[in-house]
Design an enzyme around this catalytic site. Structure first.
Site, short mmCIF file in Angstrom:
data_model
loop_
_atom_site.label_atom_id
_atom_site.label_comp_id
_atom_site.label_asym_id
_atom_site.label_seq_id
_atom_site.Cartn_x
_atom_site.Cartn_y
_atom_site.Cartn_z
N HIS A 222 -36.89 25.02 30.10
CA HIS A 222 -38.02 24.92 30.66
C HIS A 222 -39.33 25.19 29.58
CE1 HIS A 222 -41.14 24.48 33.73
NE2 HIS A 222 -40.92 25.49 34.73
N HIS A 261 -37.60 14.77 29.22
CA HIS A 261 -38.21 15.31 30.38
C HIS A 261 -37.55 14.74 31.71
CE1 HIS A 261 -41.16 16.57 33.32
NE2 HIS A 261 -41.81 17.31 32.39
N ARG A 270 -49.21 14.76 28.14
CA ARG A 270 -49.98 16.03 27.32
C ARG A 270 -49.65 16.21 25.97
NH1 ARG A 270 -46.54 19.87 31.72
NH2 ARG A 270 -44.81 18.38 30.75
N ASP A 312 -44.09 20.38 25.22
CA ASP A 312 -43.73 21.62 24.29
C ASP A 312 -43.60 21.51 23.02
OD1 ASP A 312 -43.69 23.82 26.28
OD2 ASP A 312 -41.63 23.26 26.79
#
Ligand SMILES: CCC(=O)SCCNC(=O)CCNC(=O)[C@H](O)C(C)(C)COP(=O)(O)OP(=O)(O)OC[C@H]1O[C@@H](n2cnc3c(N)ncnc32)[C@H](O)[C@@H]1OP(=O)(O)O
Ligand SMILES: O=C([O-])CC(=O)C(=O)O
Length: 375
Positions: A222, A261, A270, A312
């Site tokens: 995560h 994901h 994003r 990320d």
């Protein structure tokens, strides 16, 4: 429009576990909206505090509301002495996410949310205090410095960088941090948010819900993936080396952190935003190697596995270009996602039934207890 991902199997994938009016994730395969606004639109036009206001209070603020909200948060930055003392006792070897978890929990002891009528106050206090809290610990444990957390910083983005580095950040760095905080703010029923909601469903207090959520965000599957991605790319010498190393990892069936994901099918919206900021930072730094390595990773992973960068991956190079130590990456995520977590806690409280799913039993058939002497 991208195809929606087929969601089924373990991990409650594809199951509707509750209702939310806060965000949509991957509804059209790739989009992300906060209360109806596209995250890319918000990242292009807003300050993080506007988005926090949207998520927590329902609407984007007007100029006067924003000024009042920012002023309110600015006035709540002080660290109580008892909290400073706790932070000073945590060793430099601790993981900063554990420091966040302890800091949040400690605040719950000394500024306890006494009733749900205080839920906005408790949330605003955490929003205001988190950047200074983690950087107070970081500077004390690593540099022996007791920093001033009540800075003149105008925003949470600026406050984070200012309390970390001890000086007003450049406009470019503040802008990147602002966009980053917006991108990370909210994401429907991800693992950490679901943790917060489960805790809220027992009618627990805000600090307990947020403390639990921090623990869930910490893991490398995560939020911890931004740190893990940095550890991966810093071992790569150049784009060709990156390609060779990735192919080797894929061959050995290793997980590549920062890719894939649970909900998005073909891209994480994003990523494009933070990737663009990472490129700008690389150019401003005059050294694009980390960015170039990251771009090669992205193309190799797509070519080989149809796996795409999640939010990320390019955060790793962006934060590194701003001189942020790798182990502080996930705490920044906390400073942002707190908005989503708290809004979900409030939403759960407003229409609550204790969350208590069932399990499929896979254990032994009923049997009787033998007295201990006969076992
Ligand atoms: C921004 C905040 C976030 O939390 S975003 C997620 C951050 N986590 C990471 O970057 C960790 C790396 N990624 C992963 O572990 C997974 O992609 C996560 C995000 C956990 C999603 O898992 P899950 O829903 O099970 O994936 P899936 O069903 O799409 O997997 C399909 C097959 O592809 C594989 N896969 C997936 N991701 C990776 C990866 N990063 N590196 C290598 N392989 C990957 C899965 O293992 C799965 O393979 P198989 O079908 O089991 O053989
Ligand atoms: O939604 C998820 O599973 C993980 C994620 O991207 C987030 O929490 O931002």
């Amino acid at each position: 429009m991208a195809n929606a991902k087929e969601l089924s199997g373990a991990g409650l994938r594809g199951q509707i576990a509750g209702k939310t009016a806060l965000s949509t994730v991957g509804k059209t395969g790739s989009g992300l909206t906060y209360r109806g606004y596209d995250v890319k639109d918000l990242a292009a036009h807003c300050e993080f505090e506007e988005v926090a206001h949207l998520i927590l209070k329902g609407e984007l603020p007007n100029q006067a509301e924003l000024a009042a909200y920012k002023q309110r948060l600015k006035a709540m930055r002080n660290l109580p002495q008892a909290l400073k003392e706790v932070l000073e006792r945590i060793p430099a070897s601790a993981h900063p996410m554990d420091v966040m978890r302890t800091g949040c929990s400690m605040l719950g002891n000394i500024e306890t949310e006494q009733s749900f009528a205080q839920q906005h106050d408790a949330t605003d206090r955490l929003l205001a205090i988190f950047p200074g809290l983690i950087n107070y610990w970081y500077n004390f444990s690593h540099n022996g410095k007791r920093i001033e957390v009540e800075t003149a910083a105008d925003s949470i983005a600026e406050q984070f960088l200012w309390t970390l580095h001890g000086e007003k950040p450049t406009q470019l760095h503040t802008d990147v941090m602002n966009a980053s905080l917006i991108l990370y703010a909210e994401h429907e029923f991800n693992a950490s948010t679901f943790t917060a909601r489960v805790c809220a469903s027992t009618l627990s207090d805000m600090h307990s819900c947020i403390t639990g959520a921090i623990g869930s965000l910490r893991g490398p599957l995560h939020g911890g993936a931004n740190e893990a991605a940095m550890e991966l790319i810093e071992k790569m010498d150049n784009p060709d080396d990156a390609e060779a190393k990735l192919l080797g990892m894929l061959e050995r069936k290793e997980k590549i952190m920062g890719f894939g994901h649970a909900i998005y099918a073909e891209s994480d919206p994003r990523n494009a935003v933070i990737k663009e900021w990472s490129e700008k930072l690389a150019k401003a730094n005059g050294d694009t190697s980390l960015y170039d390595i990251s771009v090669r990773c992205e193309s190799v992973m797509w070519r080989e596995k149809k796996l795409f960068c999640n939010a990320d991956f390019f955060h790793a190079s962006a934060y590194n270009y701003m001189g942020i130590p790798t182990k502080l990456f996930t705490p920044i995520f906390v400073c942002s996602r707190l908005t989503g977590w708290a809004a979900h806690v409030m939403e759960q409280r407003a229409d609550n039934r204790i969350i208590r799913p069932s399990a499929e039993y896979t254990g032994v058939e009923p049997r009787s207890v033998k007295p201990i002497a006969q076992r």
